[in-house]
Design a protein around this motif. Sequence first.
Motif, mmCIF file in Angstrom:
data_model
loop_
_atom_site.group_PDB
_atom_site.id
_atom_site.type_symbol
_atom_site.label_atom_id
_atom_site.label_comp_id
_atom_site.label_asym_id
_atom_site.label_seq_id
_atom_site.Cartn_x
_atom_site.Cartn_y
_atom_site.Cartn_z
ATOM 1 N N GLY A 28 33.216 57.530 10.706
ATOM 2 C CA GLY A 28 33.473 56.540 9.667
ATOM 3 C C GLY A 28 32.618 55.308 9.861
ATOM 4 N N SER A 29 32.451 54.854 11.118
ATOM 5 C CA SER A 29 31.618 53.683 11.364
ATOM 6 C C SER A 29 30.148 54.009 11.101
ATOM 7 C CB SER A 29 31.816 53.162 12.788
ATOM 8 O OG SER A 29 31.322 54.091 13.718
ATOM 9 N N ASP A 30 29.706 55.271 11.356
ATOM 10 C CA ASP A 30 28.330 55.664 11.034
ATOM 11 C C ASP A 30 28.089 55.561 9.533
ATOM 12 O OD1 ASP A 30 27.703 56.131 13.636
ATOM 13 O OD2 ASP A 30 27.890 58.325 13.520
ATOM 14 N N ILE A 31 29.061 56.012 8.754
ATOM 15 C CA ILE A 31 28.933 55.952 7.295
ATOM 16 C C ILE A 31 28.842 54.506 6.853
ATOM 17 C CG2 ILE A 31 30.144 56.383 5.120
ATOM 18 C CD1 ILE A 31 31.187 58.988 6.493
ATOM 19 N N ASN A 32 29.703 53.644 7.409
ATOM 20 C CA ASN A 32 29.655 52.234 7.049
ATOM 21 C C ASN A 32 28.310 51.620 7.434
ATOM 22 O OD1 ASN A 32 32.209 52.313 6.029
ATOM 23 N ND2 ASN A 32 33.199 51.599 7.898
ATOM 24 N N TYR A 33 27.821 51.957 8.627
ATOM 25 C CA TYR A 33 26.527 51.431 9.064
ATOM 26 C C TYR A 33 25.430 51.909 8.132
ATOM 27 C CZ TYR A 33 22.314 50.685 11.716
ATOM 28 O OH TYR A 33 21.056 50.306 12.082
ATOM 29 N N SER A 34 25.466 53.179 7.769
ATOM 30 C CA SER A 34 24.456 53.737 6.876
ATOM 31 C C SER A 34 24.479 53.013 5.530
ATOM 32 C CB SER A 34 24.701 55.227 6.695
ATOM 33 O OG SER A 34 23.764 55.764 5.808
ATOM 34 N N ASN A 35 25.664 52.769 4.992
ATOM 35 C CA ASN A 35 25.780 52.064 3.714
ATOM 36 C C ASN A 35 25.278 50.629 3.837
ATOM 37 O OD1 ASN A 35 26.771 54.296 2.413
ATOM 38 N ND2 ASN A 35 28.917 53.738 2.707
ATOM 39 N N GLU A 36 25.568 49.979 4.951
ATOM 40 C CA GLU A 36 25.089 48.619 5.179
ATOM 41 C C GLU A 36 23.562 48.612 5.269
ATOM 42 O OE1 GLU A 36 26.560 45.539 5.218
ATOM 43 O OE2 GLU A 36 28.204 46.713 4.388
ATOM 44 N N PHE A 37 23.013 49.619 5.925
ATOM 45 C CA PHE A 37 21.561 49.734 6.068
ATOM 46 C C PHE A 37 20.912 49.909 4.696
ATOM 47 C CE2 PHE A 37 17.693 52.197 7.034
ATOM 48 C CZ PHE A 37 17.111 51.341 7.957
ATOM 49 N N LYS A 38 21.476 50.788 3.860
ATOM 50 C CA LYS A 38 20.951 50.998 2.507
ATOM 51 C C LYS A 38 21.038 49.722 1.688
ATOM 52 C CE LYS A 38 22.045 55.895 2.099
ATOM 53 N NZ LYS A 38 22.936 56.855 1.458
ATOM 54 N N LYS A 39 22.158 49.024 1.802
ATOM 55 C CA LYS A 39 22.346 47.793 1.039
ATOM 56 C C LYS A 39 21.297 46.755 1.433
ATOM 57 C CE LYS A 39 25.788 44.242 0.109
ATOM 58 N NZ LYS A 39 27.078 43.692 0.483
ATOM 59 N N ARG A 40 21.043 46.629 2.733
ATOM 60 C CA ARG A 40 20.048 45.683 3.230
ATOM 61 C C ARG A 40 18.654 46.066 2.733
ATOM 62 N NH1 ARG A 40 19.111 45.608 9.537
ATOM 63 N NH2 ARG A 40 18.089 47.522 8.892
ATOM 64 N N ASP A 41 18.311 47.369 2.815
ATOM 65 C CA ASP A 41 17.015 47.851 2.310
ATOM 66 C C ASP A 41 16.869 47.566 0.821
ATOM 67 O OD1 ASP A 41 16.305 48.746 4.792
ATOM 68 O OD2 ASP A 41 16.392 50.883 4.295
ATOM 69 N N ASN A 42 17.922 47.863 0.051
ATOM 70 C CA ASN A 42 17.879 47.646 -1.397
ATOM 71 C C ASN A 42 17.630 46.181 -1.742
ATOM 72 O OD1 ASN A 42 18.298 50.350 -1.872
ATOM 73 N ND2 ASN A 42 20.465 50.146 -2.343
ATOM 74 N N GLU A 43 18.339 45.287 -1.069
ATOM 75 C CA GLU A 43 18.163 43.854 -1.327
ATOM 76 C C GLU A 43 16.740 43.423 -1.008
ATOM 77 O OE1 GLU A 43 21.230 42.000 1.001
ATOM 78 O OE2 GLU A 43 22.812 42.596 -0.409
ATOM 79 N N PHE A 44 16.215 43.924 0.104
ATOM 80 C CA PHE A 44 14.847 43.583 0.511
ATOM 81 C C PHE A 44 13.838 44.093 -0.521
ATOM 82 C CE2 PHE A 44 10.854 44.273 2.685
ATOM 83 C CZ PHE A 44 10.693 43.097 3.402
ATOM 84 N N LEU A 45 13.976 45.355 -0.930
ATOM 85 C CA LEU A 45 13.049 45.936 -1.910
ATOM 86 C C LEU A 45 13.113 45.191 -3.239
ATOM 87 C CD1 LEU A 45 13.603 49.718 -1.146
ATOM 88 C CD2 LEU A 45 11.451 48.470 -0.854
ATOM 89 N N LYS A 46 14.309 44.827 -3.689
ATOM 90 C CA LYS A 46 14.448 44.114 -4.963
ATOM 91 C C LYS A 46 13.831 42.726 -4.902
ATOM 92 C CE LYS A 46 18.389 46.467 -6.968
ATOM 93 N NZ LYS A 46 19.729 46.381 -7.509
#
Length: 195
Positions: A28-46
């Motif tokens: 569950g924490s891996d999934i949360n970390y993965s989602n946080e990582f995607k969110k950070r990448d998305n914000e950076f790309l935008k």
Amino acid sequence: MRKHLIKIFTLSLLTATTVFTSCESDNGSDINYSNEFKKRDNEFLKEHTPKISGSWKIEKMVVVPNNGSEIIKNDTILYNLGRIDVNVEEKEMEDDRVRFYFNGNFYFNEEVIPFRSSLVHPNLHDKSIYSLIQVDPKYFPEPSMNFDDLPEEYQLLADYFFNDNYDITSSEDGKTLIWKGLERSTKEIILTKID
């Protein structure tokens, strides 16, 4: 003896349940970390990818020789080579991942050479984005021609610019771009905003 076996079985069952529960919690924490990582990448790309959109003057292009071409025989700096127009496209998200691509035209002497990128990736460490840049196949005339019959401008870009991954950094004011080639002969391109 039977009571002793029941106790061992019960303890084993409790231990297995505890291990299973802790594994489930870790996943569950891996999934949360993965989602946080995607969110950070998305914000950076935008934030960073749209900055490359527009018309850019090629102030300087630093090129080194390569074994596959005779056009440039020494380390060379080309000044005021032409212009690049870049259009950024945001595609529909897949797996919660923002997908940016860009395309445009390379204006070199009288020649207009279209190009396109692969999927844009973030480089958070260097605060840049990177992508593979290739000539757009629509550039090639029909019927296909021999490479030597294509314009010299295209031959230079084919040998030294296209088919490389570029790490692209924007200045704070958005008026300068630096493209660094990661694998081939164009080591750096400095672009200044025209419009």
